[in-house]
Design a protein around this motif. Structure first.
Motif, PDB file in Angstrom:
ATOM      1  N   GLN A   1      38.274  48.297   3.044  1.00 33.98           N
ATOM      2  CA  GLN A   1      37.656  47.319   2.158  1.00 33.98           C
ATOM      3  C   GLN A   1      37.682  47.793   0.705  1.00 33.98           C
TER       4      GLN A   1
ATOM      5  N   THR B   1      35.700  42.173   4.206  1.00 36.48           N
ATOM      6  CA  THR B   1      34.557  42.287   3.300  1.00 36.48           C
ATOM      7  C   THR B   1      33.670  41.062   3.463  1.00 36.48           C
TER       8      THR B   1
ATOM      9  N   GLU C   1      30.108  39.184  -0.931  1.00 38.52           N
ATOM     10  CA  GLU C   1      30.467  40.399  -1.665  1.00 38.52           C
ATOM     11  C   GLU C   1      31.919  40.367  -2.140  1.00 38.52           C
ATOM     12  N   GLU C   2      32.771  39.652  -1.400  1.00 37.91           N
ATOM     13  CA  GLU C   2      34.136  39.442  -1.885  1.00 37.91           C
ATOM     14  C   GLU C   2      34.100  38.681  -3.205  1.00 37.91           C
TER      15      GLU C   2
ATOM     16  N   ARG D   1      31.471  46.165   5.104  1.00 41.47           N
ATOM     17  CA  ARG D   1      32.513  45.883   6.097  1.00 41.47           C
ATOM     18  C   ARG D   1      31.867  45.127   7.260  1.00 41.47           C
TER      19      ARG D   1
ATOM     20  N   VAL E   1      29.584  46.488  -1.442  1.00 43.53           N
ATOM     21  CA  VAL E   1      30.171  45.606  -0.440  1.00 43.53           C
ATOM     22  C   VAL E   1      29.904  46.157   0.959  1.00 43.53           C
TER      23      VAL E   1
ATOM     24  N   THR F   1      30.693  51.261  -0.825  1.00 41.84           N
ATOM     25  CA  THR F   1      30.381  50.764   0.509  1.00 41.84           C
ATOM     26  C   THR F   1      29.854  51.888   1.374  1.00 41.84           C
TER      27      THR F   1
END
Length: 254
Positions: A70, A35, A39-40, A9, A7, A61
């Motif tokens: 995140q 996020t 990717e969320e 940020r 993911v 990340t």
């Protein structure tokens, strides 16, 4: 199954993005972060697969210390482990990012075994480069398909659907493999109070990797010219009805 979800940020979608005076960075002084939306959905899909098939979800990340936020959010919706590749917060080019992620994945797999499935977002919400996942999987020697909006685990393989005009393309890959998922593959859940409390106890593994800069360099950022739309008030109350009808006729609705 061992599932890894990568993911990023990013500034909260919809926020007004300002650029620093030198044009080389985003001015984050008054920005909120979240996020990246694709990717969320990737985290949600990983958690759903682990719930159906059994297994563990690790979220990885790359970013400053604040990016742990995140990882904790991912834990609040069901992820089991969080790994942060810590940087000073400056923007990394895709090559450098991919090298760091590749090294981190190899290190994690050396300790705990190969990840059966790696999920990336189709592209990040800020830079939209479409290349980090592909670069990582090329380095790892694993197949990847992007643009995925449906995933089914079938024995030692995975079936993935990519939306096209008028239907879907269906891909069958042997595990281990990787997929780049798109927003809309699912509806991410909201964290429960219990999940938020549990996420505060998440032990985050921090890695410091020296990945040299790649061949891509940022030249300059610029904000597009803002467009202002004019609003015409047709009237107030019942007196506005004739004007509203005229507009609908002009649009061909009536």
């Amino acid at each position: 199954m061992r599932i890894l979800c990568c993911v990023k940020r990013v500034p909260a979608p919809g926020a007004k993005i300002n650029v620093t005076a030198d044009g080389l960075a985003v001015d984050a002084a008054h920005l909120g972060f979240t996020t990246s939306p694709h990717e969320e959905c990737g985290v949600e899909e990983a958690v759903q697969i682990a719930e159906r098939e059994g297994g563990e979800v690790t979220v990885l990340t790359l970013g400053p210390t604040e990016a742990a936020e995140q990882l904790r959010y991912a834990a609040s919706v069901g992820a089991h482990r969080g790994v942060l590749i810590q940087t000073d917060g400056s923007a990394w080019d895709p090559e450098r990012t991919a090298r760091a992620l590749t090294s981190a994945i190899q290190s994690l797999e050396a300790d705990g075994g190969v990840f059966d499935l790696i999920l990336f977002g189709n592209e990040s919400a800020d830079s939209g480069g479409f290349q980090v996942g592909v670069r990582v999987c090329h380095a790892l020697g694993r197949p990847i398909v992007n643009g995925i909006k449906g995933i089914e685990i079938e024995g030692s393989g995975v079936r993935a659907r990519r939306e096209i005009d008028g239907g879907f393309e269906v891909y069958e890959l042997d595990l281990p493999a990787a997929l780049g998922v798109k927003e809309g593959i699912n509806l991410p859940r909201y964290p429960t109070m219990r999940g938020r409390l549990a996420s505060k106890k998440l032990e985050i593994t921090t890695l410091e990797l020296d990945a040299g800069a790649g061949d891509q360099a940022l030249v300059r950022l610029h904000r597009p010219t803002e467009t202002v739309s004019q609003t015409v008030i047709l009237g107030d109350g019942p007196d506005a009805a004739p004007a509203a009808v005229d507009v609908l006729e002009e649009l061909g609705v009536l």
